[in-house]
Write a protein that holds these residues in place. Structure first.
Motif, PDB file in Angstrom:
ATOM      1  N   ASP A 538       0.310  -1.704   0.018  1.00  0.00           N
ATOM      2  CA  ASP A 538       0.369  -0.343  -0.129  1.00  0.00           C
ATOM      3  C   ASP A 538       1.066   0.987   0.141  1.00  0.00           C
ATOM      4  O   ASP A 538       0.884   2.480   0.570  1.00  0.00           O
ATOM      5  CB  ASP A 538      -0.764   0.277   1.467  1.00  0.00           C
ATOM      6  N   SER A 539       1.984   0.742  -0.518  1.00  0.00           N
ATOM      7  CA  SER A 539       2.943   2.142   0.231  1.00  0.00           C
ATOM      8  C   SER A 539       2.669   3.445  -1.736  1.00  0.00           C
ATOM      9  O   SER A 539       2.429   2.762  -2.708  1.00  0.00           O
ATOM     10  CB  SER A 539       4.666   1.720  -0.591  1.00  0.00           C
ATOM     11  N   PRO A 544       9.315  -0.994  -2.516  1.00  0.00           N
ATOM     12  CA  PRO A 544      10.961  -1.773  -2.279  1.00  0.00           C
ATOM     13  C   PRO A 544      11.339  -3.006  -2.972  1.00  0.00           C
ATOM     14  O   PRO A 544      11.480  -4.056  -2.550  1.00  0.00           O
ATOM     15  CB  PRO A 544      11.138  -1.699  -1.226  1.00  0.00           C
ATOM     16  N   ASP A 545      11.237  -3.557  -3.806  1.00  0.00           N
ATOM     17  CA  ASP A 545      10.877  -5.185  -4.704  1.00  0.00           C
ATOM     18  C   ASP A 545      12.675  -4.883  -5.531  1.00  0.00           C
ATOM     19  O   ASP A 545      13.587  -4.240  -4.677  1.00  0.00           O
ATOM     20  CB  ASP A 545      10.812  -4.329  -6.533  1.00  0.00           C
ATOM     21  N   ALA A 546      13.160  -6.305  -5.117  1.00  0.00           N
ATOM     22  CA  ALA A 546      15.000  -6.576  -5.658  1.00  0.00           C
ATOM     23  C   ALA A 546      14.888  -5.546  -6.845  1.00  0.00           C
ATOM     24  O   ALA A 546      14.304  -5.324  -7.719  1.00  0.00           O
ATOM     25  CB  ALA A 546      14.304  -7.978  -5.815  1.00  0.00           C
ATOM     26  N   PHE A 547      16.483  -5.672  -6.483  1.00  0.00           N
ATOM     27  CA  PHE A 547      17.454  -5.173  -7.769  1.00  0.00           C
ATOM     28  C   PHE A 547      18.657  -4.932  -7.291  1.00  0.00           C
ATOM     29  O   PHE A 547      18.624  -6.243  -6.364  1.00  0.00           O
ATOM     30  CB  PHE A 547      17.272  -3.634  -7.166  1.00  0.00           C
ATOM     31  N   HIS A 548      19.659  -4.812  -8.191  1.00  0.00           N
ATOM     32  CA  HIS A 548      20.921  -5.445  -9.122  1.00  0.00           C
ATOM     33  C   HIS A 548      21.557  -3.782  -8.838  1.00  0.00           C
ATOM     34  O   HIS A 548      21.053  -2.973  -9.196  1.00  0.00           O
ATOM     35  CB  HIS A 548      21.099  -6.349 -10.285  1.00  0.00           C
ATOM     36  N   TRP A 585      13.673   2.279  -4.057  1.00  0.00           N
ATOM     37  CA  TRP A 585      13.325   3.717  -3.488  1.00  0.00           C
ATOM     38  C   TRP A 585      13.242   2.036  -2.166  1.00  0.00           C
ATOM     39  O   TRP A 585      12.723   0.825  -2.229  1.00  0.00           O
ATOM     40  CB  TRP A 585      11.606   3.039  -3.488  1.00  0.00           C
ATOM     41  N   LEU A 586      13.887   2.295  -0.958  1.00  0.00           N
ATOM     42  CA  LEU A 586      13.509   1.975   0.055  1.00  0.00           C
ATOM     43  C   LEU A 586      12.844   2.331   1.083  1.00  0.00           C
ATOM     44  O   LEU A 586      11.878   3.416   0.694  1.00  0.00           O
ATOM     45  CB  LEU A 586      14.822   1.883   0.608  1.00  0.00           C
ATOM     46  N   PRO A 587      12.594   1.677   2.142  1.00  0.00           N
ATOM     47  CA  PRO A 587      11.387   2.470   3.265  1.00  0.00           C
ATOM     48  C   PRO A 587      11.289   3.513   4.122  1.00  0.00           C
ATOM     49  O   PRO A 587      13.265   4.038   3.894  1.00  0.00           O
ATOM     50  CB  PRO A 587      11.065   0.925   4.655  1.00  0.00           C
ATOM     51  N   GLU A 588      10.164   4.201   4.385  1.00  0.00           N
ATOM     52  CA  GLU A 588      10.924   5.343   5.473  1.00  0.00           C
ATOM     53  C   GLU A 588      11.027   4.671   6.932  1.00  0.00           C
ATOM     54  O   GLU A 588      10.424   5.195   7.311  1.00  0.00           O
ATOM     55  CB  GLU A 588       9.481   6.236   5.112  1.00  0.00           C
ATOM     56  N   GLY A 592       6.981   5.106  11.111  1.00  0.00           N
ATOM     57  CA  GLY A 592       6.108   5.109  11.884  1.00  0.00           C
ATOM     58  C   GLY A 592       5.098   4.520  10.577  1.00  0.00           C
ATOM     59  O   GLY A 592       3.883   4.074  10.258  1.00  0.00           O
ATOM     60  N   ALA A 593       5.508   4.963   9.286  1.00  0.00           N
ATOM     61  CA  ALA A 593       4.448   4.725   8.138  1.00  0.00           C
ATOM     62  C   ALA A 593       4.761   3.620   7.014  1.00  0.00           C
ATOM     63  O   ALA A 593       6.293   3.256   6.802  1.00  0.00           O
ATOM     64  CB  ALA A 593       4.750   6.272   7.315  1.00  0.00           C
ATOM     65  N   LEU A 594       4.066   2.816   5.958  1.00  0.00           N
ATOM     66  CA  LEU A 594       4.686   2.221   5.272  1.00  0.00           C
ATOM     67  C   LEU A 594       4.538   2.775   4.280  1.00  0.00           C
ATOM     68  O   LEU A 594       3.927   2.370   2.927  1.00  0.00           O
ATOM     69  CB  LEU A 594       3.726   0.979   5.105  1.00  0.00           C
ATOM     70  N   ASN A 595       5.798   4.052   3.707  1.00  0.00           N
ATOM     71  CA  ASN A 595       5.928   4.221   2.644  1.00  0.00           C
ATOM     72  C   ASN A 595       7.358   4.152   2.663  1.00  0.00           C
ATOM     73  O   ASN A 595       7.783   4.067   3.159  1.00  0.00           O
ATOM     74  CB  ASN A 595       5.337   5.953   2.828  1.00  0.00           C
TER      75      ASN A 595
END
Length: 616
Positions: A538-539, A544-548, A585-588, A592-595
């Motif tokens: 729900d971001s 934050p998907d897998a990446f190289h 993109w990685l978690p904030e 406290g937010a799922l962004n």
């Protein structure tokens, strides 16, 4: 590269004296001078991202500049990792773990090697040596040399560095400076509603500039070193995009004394000062310092028995201001803390060694705390090493965590975070090969967190948190020119209520290859893979998907063609990061937010030139 070097790799961080990697009472990785030359890197963050078991990340109120050891980023910053410069701590004590300036701005050209302890180190190094210790070991001068380089690239990218080494008799001086400006990165970001957020979608221009310097002087047992690091990065707070400026000054005065043929000692006074300025919301200014006195002793009873012991005293103080109208002091105070420590090593036989140690520490009004270390190291053959280790560590509450008086309240009753870690490692090394695999299991107690009540306060968790996993790595010289390295980490973590206490994926892997054509060229390619992070469907921003992350380095020496003089030279340089232009993109984390927030600026290219001159 001497092909015997892998089987005789020396480290100093695990016991505070030089020993073979296979004898060190810790699970360790060494980033050698050869690796630094072969793979390059503009920043310490880029170099450490190549180390198996380490992950670079980011979070709330900062960009990507954090480091996690074996998955542990249960804090929003690097507070569970202690950074050292030549064995001396460079803590940030206001928030309790900011490392952005070091990771982005330390002058990496002056590094001789990096020792990385993966596991607790508080017995010898005190607070923050919780999940890992990273020791930045600088060069020593041999003769006199000067090295200057300058690079540039698309989007305003710029990187300049200089290095001076001077040795005459007992006098040894090394100095370095570095400046970089990464390309301005334009992207769109979506924000969750905040107290001052006016738009849910904003066009963001993200910057990353940094400068650093280092000076080291050694003369007849006297030691002086000083460094400065500063970085300006993006910050993300309550829907507001801003620029944050972190600065750190570090100085150490030391003296080494040989009291007898069996007894050596060292005396150190270490001072660190950290500042933060954010002219945007929440309009914060921080200023804090640490002053540390330490006396360390090394006594060798015999070939089978050796002890390291010492005592330390530290004074810390700091102030945090909120510059809103009217300005007010959000936190201000000081604290004393001290400790005694010892680590004993005993050889039962030529191939079996026992280790035991402790540190007793007293932090302000907090009750006396003791952390232990113990283990056994067995070398059943000249090439195989087995280690079974247990270590305890602690992290003292930061000044903000105990003193803050803002919407988020400090708690003077906090106790230190503690951890107990079991490490079991098997390794193989010969003159061309290093292989290692380790199992780790850590139990963290009294982890400090922010509760989510209407009046949020720092508290200690009552339930323990557990981290466990497998960490593996390998290095191999096919022949003198070709070098391969890689590693993989699998980890999981949980407490009584929540799985995945960290924004680090369960699986990550690293791999690189380098070719060295004598003294003419260094060519390398490296890939760092990060797995998928669940829980962000729900971001508002990309998940934050897998990446190289693929990087490449090339240094081509033009001296033989253009100058034909072994006292001076010129080389062409190329460095590229995120060559596949992968959006990351990685978690904030910590908000406290799922962004999510943007963490990598996209493809970055540098092309430059290097000049050097030396004399014997």
């Amino acid at each position: 590269m001497d092909l015997d070097a892998l089987s005789n790799t020396k480290v100093t961080t695990a016991s505070k004296f030089a020993e073979k990697l296979s004898d060190a009472p810790s699970v360790m990785t060494v980033v050698s001078q050869d690796e630094l030359k072969r793979f390059g890197g503009m920043t310490l963050s880029e170099i450490l991202n190549r180390v198996a078991g380490l992950n670079t990340s980011g979070g709330f109120f900062q960009d990507r500049s954090t480091i996690a050891v074996e998955g542990d980023q249960s804090r929003v910053n690097s507070g569970h990792v202690l950074f050292l410069i030549n064995g001396r701590p460079v803590r940030e004590i206001m928030e309790g773990g900011i490392s952005s300036d070091l990771l982005e701005s330390f002058p990496v050209r002056i590094l001789e090697r990096i020792d990385v302890i993966k596991g607790p180190g508080s017995v010898l190094y005190g607070s923050d040596a919780f999940s890992g210790v990273i020791n930045l070991i600088t060069k020593k001068a041999v003769g006199t040399s000067v090295d200057v380089s300058s690079s540039g690239g698309p989007g305003g990218a710029e990187a300049n560095s200089a290095e001076i080494l001077y040795a005459r008799g007992d006098l040894n001086i090394v100095g370095a400076g570095q400046y970089h400006q990464m390309p301005i990165w334009d992207t769109k970001m979506s924000f969750l509603p905040g107290p001052v957020n006016l738009e849910s979608i904003q066009n963001a221009s993200l910057r990353d500039d940094g400068e650093g310097a280092y000076l080291g002087i050694n003369y007849q047992g006297f030691r002086f070193m000083s460094s400065y690091t500063g970085v300006e990065e993006a910050s993300f707070v309550a829907g507001v995009l801003g620029d944050t400026r972190w600065k750190r000054g570090f100085t150490d005065l030391g003296y080494d004394l040989k009291a007898s043929s069996k007894w050596e000692m060292s005396f150190d006074f270490t001072y660190s000062r950290n500042t933060l300025d954010n002219p945007y919301f929440p309009l914060v200014h921080r200023d804090s310092y640490s002053a540390l006195l330490e006396w360390t002793n090394f006594y060798t009873f015999s070939e089978k028995d050796r002890i390291t012991f010492g005592t330390l005293f530290e004074h810390i103080a700091g102030t945090e201001l909120y510059l809103i109208k009217p300005p007010f002091v959000a936190a201000q105070g000081s604290r004393e803390q001290g400790g005694i420590y010892a680590q004993y090593e005993h050889k039962l036989t030529d191939d079996l060694k026992l280790i035991g140690g402790f540190q007793a520490n007293k932090i302000g009004a907090i009750a006396l705390n003791v952390v232990p270390r113990g283990g056994i190291i067995w070398n059943p053959s000249a090439h195989v090493t087995l280690k079974a280790l247990y270590g305890g560590a602690f992290r003292a509450p930061s000044l903000d965590e105990t003193l803050l008086n803002s919407p988020l309240k400090g708690n003077p009753n906090l106790v230190p975070e503690t951890v107990g870690t079991v490490d079991i490692q098997a390794s193989y090394q010969n003159n061309r090969t290093q292989l290692a695999i380790a199992y780790f299991r850590s139990r963290q107690d009294h982890v400090i967190f922010q509760d989510e009540t209407s009046s949020p306060t720092y508290e200690n968790l009552t339930a323990p948190a557990t981290f466990q996993g497998i960490d593996s790595e390998g290095k191999y010289y096919l022949k003198k020119g070709w070098f391969l390295m890689g590693g993989a980490l699998y980890q999981n973590n949980h407490d009584a209520a929540v799985r995945l206490l960290t924004p680090i994926p369960s699986f990550s892997a690293k791999a690189g290859v380098s070719y060295q054509a004598g003294k003419t060229a260094d060519i390398s390619v490296f890939d760092a893979y990060e797995g998928h992070l669940p829980g962000y469907a729900d971001s508002l921003n990309p998940r934050p998907d897998a990446f190289h992350l693929v990087s490449a380095h090339l240094r081509f020496d033009l001296t033989n063609r253009w100058i034909k003089n072994d006292k001076r030279g010129i080389a062409a340089l190329f460095y590229g990061d995120n060559l596949t232009n992968t959006p990351v993109w990685l978690p904030e984390w910590g908000s406290g937010a799922l962004n999510t927030i943007p963490v990598n600026r996209g493809r970055t290219l540098f092309l430059g030139i290097e000049f050097w001159q030396k004399s014997e």
